[in-house]
Design an enzyme around this catalytic site. Structure first.
Site, PDB file in Angstrom:
ATOM      1  N   LYS A  51      28.797  45.655  38.093  1.00 38.58           N
ATOM      2  CA  LYS A  51      29.386  46.701  37.245  1.00 38.58           C
ATOM      3  C   LYS A  51      29.780  46.134  35.879  1.00 38.58           C
ATOM      4  O   LYS A  51      30.579  45.205  35.799  1.00 38.58           O
ATOM      5  CB  LYS A  51      30.628  47.261  37.948  1.00 38.58           C
ATOM      6  CG  LYS A  51      31.393  48.290  37.125  1.00 38.58           C
ATOM      7  CD  LYS A  51      32.575  48.819  37.927  1.00 38.58           C
ATOM      8  CE  LYS A  51      33.429  49.780  37.102  1.00 38.58           C
ATOM      9  NZ  LYS A  51      34.526  50.357  37.889  1.00 38.58           N
ATOM     10  N   HIS A  78      30.670  48.240  32.656  1.00 38.18           N
ATOM     11  CA  HIS A  78      31.774  49.101  32.216  1.00 38.18           C
ATOM     12  C   HIS A  78      32.402  48.698  30.878  1.00 38.18           C
ATOM     13  O   HIS A  78      33.603  48.878  30.659  1.00 38.18           O
ATOM     14  CB  HIS A  78      32.873  49.209  33.298  1.00 38.18           C
ATOM     15  CG  HIS A  78      33.466  50.583  33.335  1.00 38.18           C
ATOM     16  ND1 HIS A  78      34.527  50.942  34.124  1.00 38.18           N
ATOM     17  CD2 HIS A  78      33.145  51.698  32.617  1.00 38.18           C
ATOM     18  CE1 HIS A  78      34.829  52.207  33.930  1.00 38.18           C
ATOM     19  NE2 HIS A  78      34.000  52.689  33.014  1.00 38.18           N
ATOM     20  N   HIS A  99      35.548  50.022  44.875  1.00 43.23           N
ATOM     21  CA  HIS A  99      35.923  51.240  44.160  1.00 43.23           C
ATOM     22  C   HIS A  99      35.449  52.437  44.991  1.00 43.23           C
ATOM     23  O   HIS A  99      34.342  52.419  45.523  1.00 43.23           O
ATOM     24  CB  HIS A  99      35.239  51.217  42.787  1.00 43.23           C
ATOM     25  CG  HIS A  99      35.735  52.213  41.799  1.00 43.23           C
ATOM     26  ND1 HIS A  99      35.426  53.548  41.882  1.00 43.23           N
ATOM     27  CD2 HIS A  99      36.510  52.069  40.693  1.00 43.23           C
ATOM     28  CE1 HIS A  99      35.995  54.179  40.858  1.00 43.23           C
ATOM     29  NE2 HIS A  99      36.670  53.304  40.120  1.00 43.23           N
ATOM     30  N   LYS A 145      46.953  50.521  41.223  1.00 45.32           N
ATOM     31  CA  LYS A 145      46.087  50.706  40.047  1.00 45.32           C
ATOM     32  C   LYS A 145      46.670  51.691  39.037  1.00 45.32           C
ATOM     33  O   LYS A 145      47.240  52.706  39.425  1.00 45.32           O
ATOM     34  CB  LYS A 145      44.731  51.220  40.542  1.00 45.32           C
ATOM     35  CG  LYS A 145      43.741  51.635  39.456  1.00 45.32           C
ATOM     36  CD  LYS A 145      42.418  52.062  40.065  1.00 45.32           C
ATOM     37  CE  LYS A 145      41.469  52.557  38.986  1.00 45.32           C
ATOM     38  NZ  LYS A 145      40.125  52.858  39.516  1.00 45.32           N
ATOM     39  N   CYS A 195      39.857  49.576  34.806  1.00 44.42           N
ATOM     40  CA  CYS A 195      38.594  48.823  34.726  1.00 44.42           C
ATOM     41  C   CYS A 195      38.194  48.264  33.360  1.00 44.42           C
ATOM     42  O   CYS A 195      38.110  47.054  33.194  1.00 44.42           O
ATOM     43  CB  CYS A 195      37.454  49.710  35.207  1.00 44.42           C
ATOM     44  SG  CYS A 195      37.454  49.969  36.978  1.00 44.42           S
ATOM     45  N   ASP A 236      36.231  45.212  42.448  1.00 39.19           N
ATOM     46  CA  ASP A 236      36.698  46.416  41.771  1.00 39.19           C
ATOM     47  C   ASP A 236      37.748  47.110  42.635  1.00 39.19           C
ATOM     48  O   ASP A 236      37.455  47.512  43.766  1.00 39.19           O
ATOM     49  CB  ASP A 236      35.514  47.359  41.518  1.00 39.19           C
ATOM     50  CG  ASP A 236      35.853  48.425  40.491  1.00 39.19           C
ATOM     51  OD1 ASP A 236      37.031  48.524  40.093  1.00 39.19           O
ATOM     52  OD2 ASP A 236      34.939  49.161  40.090  1.00 39.19           O
ATOM     53  N   ASP A 237      38.961  47.212  42.122  1.00 36.68           N
ATOM     54  CA  ASP A 237      40.045  47.929  42.804  1.00 36.68           C
ATOM     55  C   ASP A 237      40.462  47.291  44.133  1.00 36.68           C
ATOM     56  O   ASP A 237      41.032  47.967  44.992  1.00 36.68           O
ATOM     57  CB  ASP A 237      39.688  49.406  43.063  1.00 36.68           C
ATOM     58  CG  ASP A 237      39.606  50.230  41.790  1.00 36.68           C
ATOM     59  OD1 ASP A 237      39.688  49.658  40.689  1.00 36.68           O
ATOM     60  OD2 ASP A 237      39.435  51.465  41.898  1.00 36.68           O
ATOM     61  N   ASP A 265      39.649  43.311  39.408  1.00 32.05           N
ATOM     62  CA  ASP A 265      39.905  43.859  38.067  1.00 32.05           C
ATOM     63  C   ASP A 265      41.258  44.548  37.939  1.00 32.05           C
ATOM     64  O   ASP A 265      41.808  44.665  36.850  1.00 32.05           O
ATOM     65  CB  ASP A 265      38.789  44.818  37.633  1.00 32.05           C
ATOM     66  CG  ASP A 265      38.767  46.122  38.417  1.00 32.05           C
ATOM     67  OD1 ASP A 265      39.238  46.156  39.584  1.00 32.05           O
ATOM     68  OD2 ASP A 265      38.278  47.131  37.872  1.00 32.05           O
ATOM     69  N   ASN A 266      41.791  45.043  39.052  1.00 36.37           N
ATOM     70  CA  ASN A 266      43.108  45.709  39.037  1.00 36.37           C
ATOM     71  C   ASN A 266      43.520  45.986  40.471  1.00 36.37           C
ATOM     72  O   ASN A 266      42.755  45.736  41.410  1.00 36.37           O
ATOM     73  CB  ASN A 266      43.084  47.010  38.203  1.00 36.37           C
ATOM     74  CG  ASN A 266      41.953  47.958  38.553  1.00 36.37           C
ATOM     75  OD1 ASN A 266      41.015  48.134  37.776  1.00 36.37           O
ATOM     76  ND2 ASN A 266      42.010  48.555  39.722  1.00 36.37           N
ATOM     77  N   SER A 276      31.617  53.114  36.465  1.00 37.94           N
ATOM     78  CA  SER A 276      32.198  53.312  37.797  1.00 37.94           C
ATOM     79  C   SER A 276      31.311  54.189  38.672  1.00 37.94           C
ATOM     80  O   SER A 276      30.650  55.117  38.192  1.00 37.94           O
ATOM     81  CB  SER A 276      33.594  53.933  37.686  1.00 37.94           C
ATOM     82  OG  SER A 276      34.460  53.032  37.058  1.00 37.94           O
ATOM     83  N   ARG A 287      38.102  44.241  32.176  1.00 40.28           N
ATOM     84  CA  ARG A 287      36.836  43.481  32.099  1.00 40.28           C
ATOM     85  C   ARG A 287      36.639  42.855  30.727  1.00 40.28           C
ATOM     86  O   ARG A 287      36.182  41.716  30.601  1.00 40.28           O
ATOM     87  CB  ARG A 287      35.662  44.416  32.435  1.00 40.28           C
ATOM     88  CG  ARG A 287      35.612  44.700  33.910  1.00 40.28           C
ATOM     89  CD  ARG A 287      34.989  46.040  34.274  1.00 40.28           C
ATOM     90  NE  ARG A 287      35.461  46.403  35.598  1.00 40.28           N
ATOM     91  CZ  ARG A 287      34.879  46.023  36.739  1.00 40.28           C
ATOM     92  NH1 ARG A 287      33.756  45.336  36.717  1.00 40.28           N
ATOM     93  NH2 ARG A 287      35.404  46.352  37.899  1.00 40.28           N
TER      94      ARG A 287
HETATM   95 MG    MG Z   1      38.800  48.864  38.860  1.00 38.69          MG
END
Ligand code: MG
Length: 486
Positions: A154, A156, A252, A325, A97, A57-58, A304-305, A179, A101
């Site tokens: 996660k 989301h 994240h 992001k 996010c 994540d991130d 994810d990003n 998140s 996903r």
């Molecule tokens: Mg993310």
């Protein structure tokens, strides 16, 4: 001649800008519609390969030592990159996010699956929507083939009962459903996000299947506990074909690491958290080796990003890429992409274009599963690259923000039609009368505009955007559905 093209391009673009590339009548030629299912092979006599997707994540393009970070050390992840395939032009389908996903799990651009944002870009604790159950996830696709399916981490994609993973093809779920900076108890601000780690500032739930088992989730041990659950799943299903989707809550912000990892990295707290994630990846691989499953398990590692740059040194890095992001600059969308399966995935650094959208058709091909035929799938089968170092099917990527096409890449070139930063007081959204064009292989930092020098390239990309839009209407958004608080 160049001038004519330029005028044509600009005129066309003005038209496109006016309607933001919407409602354009154009008919896609049939041969552009790829159909991966024709290539699917059913491996009936051997145990079907297992699949594990580890999804960060991130985490940005520059946050692994194998992708050039000078002080983060990720030996376990780097081993996968070195012995498997390290993709250097690998894109997520959204720079935030929830849409990212949904796209990964369905092989479809977010706008096709009710996740093309209008105002809200992700799901929040007061959201009542989710990934529509009419969509077909990788888990559902593999269940048809007899796979055991689990998710740890996660989700989301909607946390109400009708949208939980157990409604989307997963046999089991363990994790924080959205998140980790949500449900703020003392305000969502940088002081709390970047200050002393305190689990009580974020009243996020930890769920097991459909049940909340802890609140607030003790995030200091979350990476450790996710890992234990993932290993448990692998052990339990060692004799079945299995699919494990392992989307980490880290990195994240707010960051959390267990006691053992605090102070272990030269990169500071972010590096400590990365160290724990790297340990986790090592645990997954050594468990596969111990159970002699490593040669029959496709492991995919990606993010994810891009990095959440407003989080300062608690956020990641996009390395040499521009921005992060939330944006459609390379730093928002290009992420590490690693594929590992000893004996099957050929070791290489791959500079072809790939995307998380491609995971569904690639996994389908490698497992003998069927790609859904009743809907448009935006992914391409990457298995020829993975197994033979042949050419991949993807030569372009559409960069959406909300429901607008902000940029398109085809081959070496990427054109921006709309530019905007993110997480600033004024994101400075600009619909460009004259689109800008970068050769992102020569210039991955997107610094040198070549629109005037290469009008034909620009024209080709505009046509691609028109064709894409002709089969991609604007859509309602599940992200807008929230609890009625009247
Ligand atoms: Mg993310």
């Amino acid at each position: 001649m160049k001038k004519v093209f330029l005028i044509f391009s600009v005129t066309l673009l003005l038209g496109l800008s006016a309607c933001t590339l919407r409602h354009i009548d154009s008919i896609l030629s049939q041969d552009e519609k790829h159909n991966q299912s024709a290539n699917s092979t059913v491996h009936s006599n051997i145990k079907k390969p297992n699949v594990i997707i580890i999804f960060m994540d991130d985490m940005g393009y520059g946050d692994l030592s194998s992708y050039g970070h000078p002080t983060i050390t990720t030996p376990n992840i780097d081993k996968l990159a070195q012995e498997g395939q390290k993709w250097t032009n690998f894109y997520t389908a959204s720079s935030v996010c929830s849409p990212s996903r949904g796209a990964l799990l369905t092989g479809r651009y977010p706008i096709r699956i009710g996740l093309g944002p209008l105002k809200k870009r992700v799901f929040f604790p007061n959201s009542t929507g989710g990934l529509p159950t009419s969509e077909i996830t990788i888990a559902e696709m593999l269940k048809e083939e007899g796979y055991k399916t689990g998710i740890v981490g996660k989700w989301h994609l909607g946390h109400l009962p009708e949208y939980l993973p157990t409604q989307q093809g997963f046999d089991s779920y363990y994790g924080i459903p959205y998140s980790n900076d949500m449900d703020a108890t003392k305000g969502w601000n940088l002081a709390n996000l970047l200050g002393e780690s305190d689990i009580n500032l974020w009243n996020v739930p930890l769920m097991e299947n459909e049940r909340i088992i802890e609140r607030p989730a003790d995030q200091t041990s979350i990476t450790k506990r996710y890992t234990e659950k993932a290993l448990e799943f692998i052990e339990k299903h060692q004799h079945d074909p299995f699919f494990l989707y392992f989307p980490h809550t880290m990195v994240h912000t707010p960051l959390f690491a267990s006691q053992d990892y605090l102070g272990t990295s030269k990169r500071g707290y972010f590096g400590d958290v990365m160290n724990e994630v790297d340990w986790s990846v090592g645990q997954v691989i050594s468990t596969l080796e111990r159970l002699q499953l490593d040669q029959n398990t496709l492991v995919i590692f990606t993010s994810d990003n891009g990095p959440w740059l407003m989080m300062r040194d608690h956020g990641g890095s996009s390395g040499l890429l521009r921005e992060g992001k939330g944006t459609t600059w390379e730093g928002g969308m290009r992420v590490p992409g690693i594929f590992y399966m000893p004996g099957t995935v050929q070791s290489a650094t791959v500079t072809d274009i790939g995307s998380t959208l491609d995971l569904l058709p690639t996994i389908a091909h490698m497992t003998g599963a069927k790609v859904p035929e009743d809907r448009i799938i935006d992914g391409y089968d990457l298995s020829p690259v993975l197994t033979e170092k042949a050419k991949g099917g993807r030569d372009h990527m559409i960069f959406y923000r909300n429901q607008d096409i902000y940029a398109v890449r085809k081959g070496d070139y990427k054109a921006h039609f709309i530019t905007e930063t993110c997480y600033t007081l004024n994101n400075n959204r600009q619909e460009l009368e004259n689109p800008i064009l970068f050769n992102v292989n020569h210039d991955p930092s997107e610094r040198y505009n070549h629109a005037e020098a290469h009008p034909a390239k620009l024209d080709e990309i505009i046509q691609l955007a028109i064709d894409h839009r002709s089969e991609t209407p604007n859509s309602y958004s599940e992200l807008e559905k929230v609890v009625n608080e009247d």
